[in-house]
Design a protein around this motif. Sequence first.
Motif, PDB file in Angstrom:
ATOM      1  N   LYS A 180      -6.185   2.504   2.638  1.00  0.00           N
ATOM      2  CA  LYS A 180      -6.143   1.371   1.712  1.00  0.00           C
ATOM      3  C   LYS A 180      -4.911   0.509   1.950  1.00  0.00           C
ATOM      4  O   LYS A 180      -4.994  -0.721   1.946  1.00  0.00           O
ATOM      5  CB  LYS A 180      -6.167   1.875   0.266  1.00  0.00           C
ATOM      6  N   LYS A 181      -3.770   1.150   2.135  1.00  0.00           N
ATOM      7  CA  LYS A 181      -2.545   0.389   2.394  1.00  0.00           C
ATOM      8  C   LYS A 181      -2.661  -0.373   3.708  1.00  0.00           C
ATOM      9  O   LYS A 181      -2.265  -1.533   3.804  1.00  0.00           O
ATOM     10  CB  LYS A 181      -1.337   1.332   2.417  1.00  0.00           C
ATOM     11  N   ALA A 182      -3.199   0.283   4.737  1.00  0.00           N
ATOM     12  CA  ALA A 182      -3.364  -0.383   6.025  1.00  0.00           C
ATOM     13  C   ALA A 182      -4.305  -1.576   5.903  1.00  0.00           C
ATOM     14  O   ALA A 182      -4.053  -2.640   6.484  1.00  0.00           O
ATOM     15  CB  ALA A 182      -3.888   0.610   7.063  1.00  0.00           C
ATOM     16  N   THR A 183      -5.373  -1.423   5.133  1.00  0.00           N
ATOM     17  CA  THR A 183      -6.311  -2.522   4.927  1.00  0.00           C
ATOM     18  C   THR A 183      -5.637  -3.696   4.236  1.00  0.00           C
ATOM     19  O   THR A 183      -5.865  -4.863   4.573  1.00  0.00           O
ATOM     20  CB  THR A 183      -7.509  -2.041   4.086  1.00  0.00           C
ATOM     21  N   SER A 184      -4.789  -3.403   3.252  1.00  0.00           N
ATOM     22  CA  SER A 184      -4.063  -4.452   2.535  1.00  0.00           C
ATOM     23  C   SER A 184      -3.178  -5.254   3.480  1.00  0.00           C
ATOM     24  O   SER A 184      -3.170  -6.489   3.458  1.00  0.00           O
ATOM     25  CB  SER A 184      -3.222  -3.831   1.417  1.00  0.00           C
ATOM     26  N   TYR A 185      -2.424  -4.564   4.330  1.00  0.00           N
ATOM     27  CA  TYR A 185      -1.567  -5.254   5.303  1.00  0.00           C
ATOM     28  C   TYR A 185      -2.417  -6.060   6.290  1.00  0.00           C
ATOM     29  O   TYR A 185      -2.088  -7.201   6.629  1.00  0.00           O
ATOM     30  CB  TYR A 185      -0.717  -4.242   6.070  1.00  0.00           C
ATOM     31  N   ALA A 186      -3.491  -5.462   6.781  1.00  0.00           N
ATOM     32  CA  ALA A 186      -4.331  -6.128   7.780  1.00  0.00           C
ATOM     33  C   ALA A 186      -4.956  -7.401   7.223  1.00  0.00           C
ATOM     34  O   ALA A 186      -5.041  -8.421   7.924  1.00  0.00           O
ATOM     35  CB  ALA A 186      -5.419  -5.160   8.262  1.00  0.00           C
ATOM     36  N   GLU A 187      -5.381  -7.371   5.962  1.00  0.00           N
ATOM     37  CA  GLU A 187      -6.008  -8.553   5.374  1.00  0.00           C
ATOM     38  C   GLU A 187      -5.024  -9.699   5.237  1.00  0.00           C
ATOM     39  O   GLU A 187      -5.368 -10.862   5.463  1.00  0.00           O
ATOM     40  CB  GLU A 187      -6.603  -8.193   4.010  1.00  0.00           C
ATOM     41  N   ARG A 188      -3.786  -9.381   4.866  1.00  0.00           N
ATOM     42  CA  ARG A 188      -2.806 -10.454   4.688  1.00  0.00           C
ATOM     43  C   ARG A 188      -2.283 -10.988   6.020  1.00  0.00           C
ATOM     44  O   ARG A 188      -1.854 -12.129   6.102  1.00  0.00           O
ATOM     45  CB  ARG A 188      -1.658  -9.957   3.808  1.00  0.00           C
ATOM     46  N   LEU A 189      -2.317 -10.163   7.056  1.00  0.00           N
ATOM     47  CA  LEU A 189      -1.898 -10.626   8.387  1.00  0.00           C
ATOM     48  C   LEU A 189      -3.079 -11.058   9.243  1.00  0.00           C
ATOM     49  O   LEU A 189      -2.887 -11.549  10.360  1.00  0.00           O
ATOM     50  CB  LEU A 189      -1.142  -9.502   9.108  1.00  0.00           C
ATOM     51  N   ARG A 190      -4.305 -10.849   8.738  1.00  0.00           N
ATOM     52  CA  ARG A 190      -5.532 -11.177   9.456  1.00  0.00           C
ATOM     53  C   ARG A 190      -5.587 -10.435  10.789  1.00  0.00           C
ATOM     54  O   ARG A 190      -5.818 -11.009  11.852  1.00  0.00           O
ATOM     55  CB  ARG A 190      -5.655 -12.696   9.662  1.00  0.00           C
ATOM     56  N   LEU A 191      -5.381  -9.127  10.701  1.00  0.00           N
ATOM     57  CA  LEU A 191      -5.411  -8.272  11.875  1.00  0.00           C
ATOM     58  C   LEU A 191      -6.461  -7.180  11.686  1.00  0.00           C
ATOM     59  O   LEU A 191      -6.939  -6.935  10.571  1.00  0.00           O
ATOM     60  CB  LEU A 191      -4.035  -7.628  12.106  1.00  0.00           C
ATOM     61  N   GLY A 192      -6.790  -6.498  12.768  1.00  0.00           N
ATOM     62  CA  GLY A 192      -7.701  -5.372  12.690  1.00  0.00           C
ATOM     63  C   GLY A 192      -6.965  -4.105  12.299  1.00  0.00           C
ATOM     64  O   GLY A 192      -5.731  -4.060  12.274  1.00  0.00           O
ATOM     65  N   ILE A 193      -7.724  -3.058  11.971  1.00  0.00           N
ATOM     66  CA  ILE A 193      -7.107  -1.790  11.582  1.00  0.00           C
ATOM     67  C   ILE A 193      -7.664  -0.659  12.440  1.00  0.00           C
ATOM     68  O   ILE A 193      -8.732  -0.772  13.049  1.00  0.00           O
ATOM     69  CB  ILE A 193      -7.326  -1.459  10.093  1.00  0.00           C
ATOM     70  N   ALA A 194      -6.910   0.419  12.477  1.00  0.00           N
ATOM     71  CA  ALA A 194      -7.341   1.666  13.117  1.00  0.00           C
ATOM     72  C   ALA A 194      -6.908   2.807  12.210  1.00  0.00           C
ATOM     73  O   ALA A 194      -5.888   2.712  11.522  1.00  0.00           O
ATOM     74  CB  ALA A 194      -6.732   1.811  14.502  1.00  0.00           C
TER      75      ALA A 194
END
Length: 356
Positions: A180-194
């Motif tokens: 969830k935390k990784a998703t939050s960062y990825a959404e605000r930076l518009r990046l993908g997640i792993a």
Amino acid sequence: MSRINSGEPVILTGNSHKELAEKVATRLGLKLGAASVYHKTNRETMVDIADSVRGKDVYIIQTGTKDVNNNIMELLIMAYACKTSSARSIVGVIPYLPYSKQCKMRKRGCIVSKLVAKMMCRSGLTHVITMDLHQKEIQGFFDCPVDNLRASPFLLQYIQENIPNFKSAVIVAKDPASAKKATSYAERLRLGIAVIHGEQKDSESDLVDGRNSPPPGNSRQRITEVGVGMPPLTAKEKPPINVVGDVAGRIAIMVDDMVDDVNSFVAAAEALKERGAYRIYVLACHGLLSLDAPRLIEESCIDEVVVTNTVPHDMQKLQCHKIKTVDIAPLIAEAIRRIHNNESMSYLFANVTLED
């Protein structure tokens, strides 16, 4: 920052992080209150507050460090001293809440963070300011208002200003719990997640504690027959460590709430390196960096560990050049100013999602 108009507050601090307290007081245009916190020869904690706090709003800045039990006792005694001296309000500014990792029932133990919360409220705290709680539900353990600030805007700013080509990065959760935390960062930076799945080290919850042990041999026959026909319990087996997502040829940025025992981060970094990540960063709010964490980081394939100054870690930085610090004193100072002036705190959470 302009001085507070509606009667200056009293800023006190214990021995846990005086440098942070001085930075916060400077941002507010104030001086730290005169308070002496020391230990007698038998290790009892003594508190002597020289300034009058009668009818005033007191803010006690005290975080959790490696000397966690003394940190707690200093806070409790300082709060109780202010309470018995007729302070109008006593706000505990606790950037890293001690025992926050023990917020769930494990084996035959107890929920220690609830006990700590009850003690803080009974000592006289009327409000608590903290940062990046290990679990946000811990706020429910307190009988007073709790403002759980977030360091993510400062860490996001660090990514944008200090990581070259961050647009080609991927945000990594070192375990499914951090997704969830990784998703939050990825959404605000518009990046993908792993997401990294599987662990090399057994978690504390998987340790055998005897609750599934069979009944002793001399049990009564009628008791042992009750379990006839029950399916056997299947033992948990963690799968080999695996990375779900594409990290080949990209910058990997692992995010979490704290960096304490770094073994899991090192193992995750090795898995990312094997799958082609060419630079690996670790970002977290609290840099506890216990035991030989600096040495392990220095010898690992992690390129940089970025933490805030909620916990002092000057000695660790001397042992490892990869550790970088982000100052969050402006955020704490603004929170104190808004609470003291009865202003809304929503501005501080404007760019923060619930999952953060």
